[in-house]
Motif scaffolding. Structure first.
Motif, PDB file in Angstrom:
ATOM      1  N   THR A  25     -87.377 -46.482 139.501  1.00 33.76           N
ATOM      2  CA  THR A  25     -86.631 -47.616 140.114  1.00 33.76           C
ATOM      3  C   THR A  25     -85.310 -47.214 140.377  1.00 33.76           C
ATOM      4  N   VAL A  26     -84.568 -48.079 141.221  1.00 30.87           N
ATOM      5  CA  VAL A  26     -83.174 -47.930 141.784  1.00 30.87           C
ATOM      6  C   VAL A  26     -82.378 -49.087 142.060  1.00 30.87           C
ATOM      7  N   ASN A  27     -81.298 -49.123 141.969  1.00 29.22           N
ATOM      8  CA  ASN A  27     -80.394 -50.049 142.454  1.00 29.22           C
ATOM      9  C   ASN A  27     -80.680 -50.451 143.988  1.00 29.22           C
ATOM     10  N   SER A  28     -80.468 -51.722 144.304  1.00 27.99           N
ATOM     11  CA  SER A  28     -80.892 -52.215 145.508  1.00 27.99           C
ATOM     12  C   SER A  28     -80.030 -51.580 146.703  1.00 27.99           C
ATOM     13  N   ASP A  29     -78.864 -51.065 146.406  1.00 23.70           N
ATOM     14  CA  ASP A  29     -77.904 -50.081 147.181  1.00 23.70           C
ATOM     15  C   ASP A  29     -78.462 -48.846 147.232  1.00 23.70           C
ATOM     16  N   GLY A  30     -79.393 -48.369 146.249  1.00 19.64           N
ATOM     17  CA  GLY A  30     -79.831 -47.081 146.546  1.00 19.64           C
ATOM     18  C   GLY A  30     -79.366 -46.038 145.363  1.00 19.64           C
ATOM     19  N   THR A  31     -78.452 -46.579 144.543  1.00 21.71           N
ATOM     20  CA  THR A  31     -77.596 -45.945 143.678  1.00 21.71           C
ATOM     21  C   THR A  31     -78.610 -45.876 142.323  1.00 21.71           C
ATOM     22  N   ASP A  32     -78.278 -44.941 141.135  1.00 26.54           N
ATOM     23  CA  ASP A  32     -78.655 -44.896 140.073  1.00 26.54           C
ATOM     24  C   ASP A  32     -80.381 -44.774 139.805  1.00 26.54           C
TER      25      ASP A  32
END
Length: 268
Positions: A25-32
């Protein structure tokens, strides 16, 4: 397949690195970015409350329907039969999961791990439960299309009346149907007559009327699309898994279908 969480803040996807496909999984902005499962995984699907993810996991006997917490703990294997399975889709009660089997559409109950066959049909694809749980949209093969293509059309099964309604009648394959978040529209993809080029994504009413194409089916955006999640279009964006050379990337596309951004985590 990249899939946005119910609140749109996280994206679940499968990374095809090496011989094993991993669930992330990843944040919707591509981070974490977070690795969720080390087992071979495909077709992630978020639970309605966002607390678990269903997916197809590889076991010693084949692909099974599994679920896991969003932190990668508490993995469940819900099915144990030997036939092929794909594309899990949650009912709104968070207890039942529909999925495609080799000979039809099945439902498995998380509490009992009991699976039952709902629809008997060969070569079914992408059975997706409506937001209110009253219907399932799916793609199935029909006769009369070119043998070189994947001859599928879009159907809806009404779970109350058991009536099946055909939504598309097109000489080219229609694939991968999915509901809008309000349950009033159906998204699907359509390929070229040969089934080898230029995948486009369309939206139509749940009656099959007035299909509107959201991508053009022309390079470079659409002819390399492998999979997609249209539901964030109800806000401002959608997701595509897109092939660039030998690498598959996840991209976010604005609701007008023209602006594309590659998630930073998936950049080389």
């Amino acid at each position: 397949m990249p899939v946005a969480s119910p609140d749109g803040t996280r994206i679940a996807f499968v990374s095809y690195g090496g011989a094993t496909r991993r669930l992330w999984t990843v944040n919707s902005d591509g981070t974490d970015p977070k690795l969720i499962s080390n087992v071979d995984a495909t077709y992630p699907a978020w639970a309605p409350d966002g607390g678990r993810i269903a997916f197809v996991c590889s076991t010693t006997v084949g692909g099974e329907i599994c679920t896991t917490d969003t932190n990668g703990t508490g993995t469940e294997i819900l099915t144990t039969s030997s036939f092929g399975k794909s594309r899990p889709s949650w009912f709104p009660d968070g207890r039942r999961i529909a999925f495609a089997g080799s000979d039809g559409v099945y439902i498995v109950d998380r509490q009992t791990s009991t699976a039952s066959q709902l629809l008997f049909i060969n070569d079914v694809d992408s059975p997706t439960v409506s937001p209110d749980g009253s219907a399932i949209v799916y793609a199935a093969k029909v006769s009369g299309l070119p043998s070189s293509s994947d001859p599928r059309e879009i159907f809806i099964l009404d779970l109350i009346s058991s009536q099946v309604t055909r939504l598309t009648q097109n000489p080219t394959p229609d694939l991968m149907p999915s509901w809008s978040r309000d349950g009033q529209a159906v998204f699907f993809s359509r390929s070229s007559p040969t089934g080898t080029c230029c995948l486009s994504v369309a939206k139509m009413s749940k009656s099959g009327a007035n299909p509107t194409f959201l991508t053009t089916g022309s390079p470079p955006q659409s002819n390399t699309i492998q999979d997609y999640d249209p539901r964030p279009l109800d806000s401002s964006w959608t997701l595509f898994a897109r092939v660039q050379g030998a690498v598959t990337r996840i991209v976010k596309v604005d609701s007008n279908g023209t602006t594309v951004s590659i998630l930073p985590f998936l950049n080389p």
